[in-house]
Design a protein around this motif. Structure first.
Motif, PDB file in Angstrom:
ATOM      1  N   UNK A   1       0.837  -1.197   0.000  1.00 41.01           N
ATOM      2  CA  UNK A   1       0.000   0.000   0.000  1.00 41.01           C
ATOM      3  C   UNK A   1       0.880   1.258   0.000  1.00 41.01           C
ATOM      4  N   UNK A   2       0.357   2.320  -0.567  1.00 40.21           N
ATOM      5  CA  UNK A   2       1.098   3.576  -0.538  1.00 40.21           C
ATOM      6  C   UNK A   2       0.950   4.238   0.828  1.00 40.21           C
ATOM      7  N   UNK A   3       1.833   5.191   1.103  1.00 40.98           N
ATOM      8  CA  UNK A   3       1.777   5.902   2.373  1.00 40.98           C
ATOM      9  C   UNK A   3       0.646   6.912   2.399  1.00 40.98           C
ATOM     10  N   UNK A   4       0.196   7.358   1.223  1.00 33.11           N
ATOM     11  CA  UNK A   4      -0.741   8.466   1.173  1.00 33.11           C
ATOM     12  C   UNK A   4      -2.184   8.028   0.933  1.00 33.11           C
ATOM     13  N   UNK A   5      -2.381   6.834   0.401  1.00 28.90           N
ATOM     14  CA  UNK A   5      -3.735   6.420   0.073  1.00 28.90           C
ATOM     15  C   UNK A   5      -4.455   5.891   1.309  1.00 28.90           C
ATOM     16  N   UNK A   6      -5.632   6.431   1.638  1.00 29.34           N
ATOM     17  CA  UNK A   6      -6.346   5.933   2.812  1.00 29.34           C
ATOM     18  C   UNK A   6      -6.896   4.535   2.580  1.00 29.34           C
ATOM     19  N   UNK A   7      -7.033   3.804   3.680  1.00 30.53           N
ATOM     20  CA  UNK A   7      -7.632   2.485   3.667  1.00 30.53           C
ATOM     21  C   UNK A   7      -8.957   2.543   4.407  1.00 30.53           C
ATOM     22  N   UNK A   8      -9.945   1.827   3.920  1.00 36.34           N
ATOM     23  CA  UNK A   8     -11.235   1.727   4.579  1.00 36.34           C
ATOM     24  C   UNK A   8     -11.323   0.348   5.232  1.00 36.34           C
ATOM     25  N   UNK A   9     -11.729   0.313   6.481  1.00 38.66           N
ATOM     26  CA  UNK A   9     -11.859  -0.964   7.176  1.00 38.66           C
ATOM     27  C   UNK A   9     -13.269  -1.488   6.999  1.00 38.66           C
ATOM     28  N   UNK A  10     -13.383  -2.647   6.360  1.00 37.10           N
ATOM     29  CA  UNK A  10     -14.682  -3.256   6.114  1.00 37.10           C
ATOM     30  C   UNK A  10     -15.240  -3.846   7.400  1.00 37.10           C
ATOM     31  N   UNK A  11     -16.513  -4.237   7.370  1.00 43.39           N
ATOM     32  CA  UNK A  11     -17.168  -4.678   8.609  1.00 43.39           C
ATOM     33  C   UNK A  11     -16.679  -6.025   9.123  1.00 43.39           C
ATOM     34  N   UNK A  12     -15.796  -6.695   8.372  1.00 38.53           N
ATOM     35  CA  UNK A  12     -15.184  -7.924   8.885  1.00 38.53           C
ATOM     36  C   UNK A  12     -13.707  -7.719   9.230  1.00 38.53           C
ATOM     37  N   UNK A  13     -13.267  -6.448   9.251  1.00 35.41           N
ATOM     38  CA  UNK A  13     -11.900  -6.129   9.622  1.00 35.41           C
ATOM     39  C   UNK A  13     -10.924  -6.060   8.467  1.00 35.41           C
ATOM     40  N   UNK A  14     -11.313  -6.512   7.279  1.00 36.18           N
ATOM     41  CA  UNK A  14     -10.444  -6.438   6.104  1.00 36.18           C
ATOM     42  C   UNK A  14     -10.286  -4.980   5.690  1.00 36.18           C
ATOM     43  N   UNK A  15      -9.070  -4.596   5.319  1.00 30.17           N
ATOM     44  CA  UNK A  15      -8.823  -3.233   4.874  1.00 30.17           C
ATOM     45  C   UNK A  15      -8.828  -3.172   3.348  1.00 30.17           C
ATOM     46  N   UNK A  16      -9.529  -2.172   2.822  1.00 31.00           N
ATOM     47  CA  UNK A  16      -9.682  -1.989   1.389  1.00 31.00           C
ATOM     48  C   UNK A  16      -9.196  -0.601   0.993  1.00 31.00           C
ATOM     49  N   UNK A  17      -8.352  -0.484  -0.036  1.00 30.86           N
ATOM     50  CA  UNK A  17      -7.951   0.849  -0.495  1.00 30.86           C
ATOM     51  C   UNK A  17      -9.163   1.677  -0.889  1.00 30.86           C
ATOM     52  N   UNK A  18      -9.113   2.967  -0.575  1.00 31.50           N
ATOM     53  CA  UNK A  18     -10.253   3.836  -0.844  1.00 31.50           C
ATOM     54  C   UNK A  18     -10.388   4.187  -2.319  1.00 31.50           C
ATOM     55  N   UNK A  19      -9.288   4.123  -3.068  1.00 25.93           N
ATOM     56  CA  UNK A  19      -9.309   4.455  -4.495  1.00 25.93           C
ATOM     57  C   UNK A  19      -8.892   3.230  -5.296  1.00 25.93           C
ATOM     58  N   UNK A  20      -9.591   2.968  -6.387  1.00 24.28           N
ATOM     59  CA  UNK A  20      -9.223   1.838  -7.231  1.00 24.28           C
ATOM     60  C   UNK A  20      -9.355   2.180  -8.693  1.00 24.28           C
ATOM     61  N   UNK A  21      -8.877   1.273  -9.529  1.00 27.93           N
ATOM     62  CA  UNK A  21      -9.046   1.397 -10.971  1.00 27.93           C
ATOM     63  C   UNK A  21     -10.179   0.500 -11.410  1.00 27.93           C
ATOM     64  N   UNK A  22     -11.171   1.066 -12.098  1.00 25.53           N
ATOM     65  CA  UNK A  22     -12.232   0.279 -12.694  1.00 25.53           C
ATOM     66  C   UNK A  22     -11.895  -0.049 -14.133  1.00 25.53           C
ATOM     67  N   UNK A  23     -12.387  -1.185 -14.627  1.00 27.97           N
ATOM     68  CA  UNK A  23     -12.073  -1.591 -16.001  1.00 27.97           C
ATOM     69  C   UNK A  23     -13.337  -1.882 -16.819  1.00 27.97           C
ATOM     70  N   UNK A  24     -14.475  -1.342 -16.401  1.00 22.51           N
ATOM     71  CA  UNK A  24     -15.694  -1.474 -17.193  1.00 22.51           C
ATOM     72  C   UNK A  24     -15.483  -0.821 -18.555  1.00 22.51           C
ATOM     73  N   UNK A  25     -15.818  -1.530 -19.613  1.00 24.83           N
ATOM     74  CA  UNK A  25     -15.677  -1.068 -20.989  1.00 24.83           C
ATOM     75  C   UNK A  25     -14.222  -0.871 -21.420  1.00 24.83           C
ATOM     76  N   UNK A  26     -13.275  -1.388 -20.637  1.00 26.33           N
ATOM     77  CA  UNK A  26     -11.887  -1.376 -21.079  1.00 26.33           C
ATOM     78  C   UNK A  26     -11.679  -2.555 -22.021  1.00 26.33           C
ATOM     79  N   UNK A  27     -11.260  -2.279 -23.240  1.00 23.90           N
ATOM     80  CA  UNK A  27     -11.055  -3.349 -24.216  1.00 23.90           C
ATOM     81  C   UNK A  27      -9.996  -4.316 -23.706  1.00 23.90           C
ATOM     82  N   UNK A  28     -10.190  -5.613 -23.912  1.00 24.41           N
ATOM     83  CA  UNK A  28      -9.212  -6.581 -23.401  1.00 24.41           C
ATOM     84  C   UNK A  28      -7.778  -6.252 -23.801  1.00 24.41           C
ATOM     85  N   UNK A  29      -7.556  -5.797 -25.043  1.00 26.91           N
ATOM     86  CA  UNK A  29      -6.196  -5.537 -25.494  1.00 26.91           C
ATOM     87  C   UNK A  29      -5.564  -4.332 -24.806  1.00 26.91           C
ATOM     88  N   UNK A  30      -6.371  -3.507 -24.139  1.00 32.37           N
ATOM     89  CA  UNK A  30      -5.852  -2.341 -23.419  1.00 32.37           C
ATOM     90  C   UNK A  30      -5.819  -2.543 -21.913  1.00 32.37           C
TER      91      UNK A  30
END
Length: 293
Positions: A1-30
């Motif tokens: 994890x980066x030092x600057x990106x916040x983490x969100x703690x899920x309701x089971x204790x797992x930590x999830x990065x607050x920012x992500x990359x989505x790939x909806x409609x991203x062509x497979x070759x890209x």
């Protein structure tokens, strides 16, 4: 994890990065290079789905980045054609094989299906089994209204960790965010920049583009940032988890440049006031298995 990106703690204790990359409609070759670029830039969450047709390329991109598996939070989603208990377990295996991973960090039901609630519940119970077996670290849903969410919670054992919904300055989803918060569910934002207004159904709401709204562009100018950066910062200020999509390296990098400034309370309120209450994408109440299978 980066030092600057916040983490969100899920309701089971797992930590999830607050920012992500989505790939909806991203062509497979890209997709593979976009994922690798994002991970090299500092992103640590990649969001895909069986229906996107690019799970294999997401896996390639993760490996291309050179990062250890444990450093990357990977999400995928169950598509409607695989709803049902046994079908869900098979679909999960297929997604895991496509990604070439030994576990997932988050597995989501892609839509509520009010007309097929028994199949929806059965799919979620299958996800609960996968969670209990340690094959996925957290489970959740997408596009659930407060009523959908309450109905599911009342009929299952594990409260969803995440509810991923359309959410941007023109459609702020306050009732959903409130219901999620009451249940301890993190709200994740798809189309966080409002692009759905431009690409869905011929851009019927294309005039409602948050990136060009004068309130947002003025705030961006004030901070020396882009409109996209201001909008993504607005999501973070509200405790949301945006997953902007891009396959362009400069946009991927730009969207990550949101951890060196803050919005004031007045600026947040001004962006809140942009809300039109108009959805850009599909209405979850109208989704039917027959239409999307």
């Amino acid at each position: 994890m980066t030092d600057t990106q916040p983490l969100l703690t899920l309701n089971n204790g797992v930590q999830m990065p607050a920012l992500g990359l989505g790939v909806f409609q991203s062509a497979p070759q890209e997709t593979a290079e976009a994922v690798a670029t994002a991970l090299r830039t500092g992103y640590r969450l990649i969001d895909t789905a069986a229906a996107y047709g690019n799970e294999k390329e997401v896996g390639h991109g993760i490996r291309r980045s050179g990062l250890d598996r444990g450093a990357v939070f990977v999400t995928t989603k169950l598509w409607l054609s695989d709803y049902g208990y046994d079908a869900t377990l098979r679909a999960f295996d297929t997604s895991l094989a496509n990604l070439d991973l030994d576990h997932l960090d988050l597995y989501l039901l892609h839509w509520p299906v009010p007309s097929a609630i028994e199949k929806t519940v059965a799919s979620y119970k299958a996800a609960e089994k996968l969670l209990a077996e340690g094959r996925v670290r957290a489970i959740g849903v997408c596009n659930h209204s407060p009523g959908h969410l309450r109905n599911l919670v009342d009929r299952t054992d594990v409260v969803p960790a995440v509810n991923q919904v359309e959410l941007h300055p023109y459609f702020t989803q306050l009732p959903v965010r409130t219901a999620d918060a009451d249940l301890g569910v993190v709200t994740q934002s798809w189309s966080p920049l409002g692009g759905v207004n431009v690409y869905w159904e011929g851009g019927r709401n294309a005039a409602n583009n948050p990136l060009t709204h004068p309130t947002i562009t003025e705030i961006a100018s004030r901070h020396g940032k882009t409109a996209a950066q201001v909008i993504l910062r607005w999501h973070l200020e509200h405790g949301l988890a945006p997953i902007p999509k891009s396959v362009r390296a400069h946009r991927i990098t730009e969207n990550f440049g949101i951890f060196d400034f803050r919005l004031t309370a007045d600026e947040i309120a001004a962006i809140d006031a942009v809300d039109t209450g108009v959805r850009g994408g599909p209405d979850p109440d109208a989704v039917d298995l027959g239409d999307y299978s």
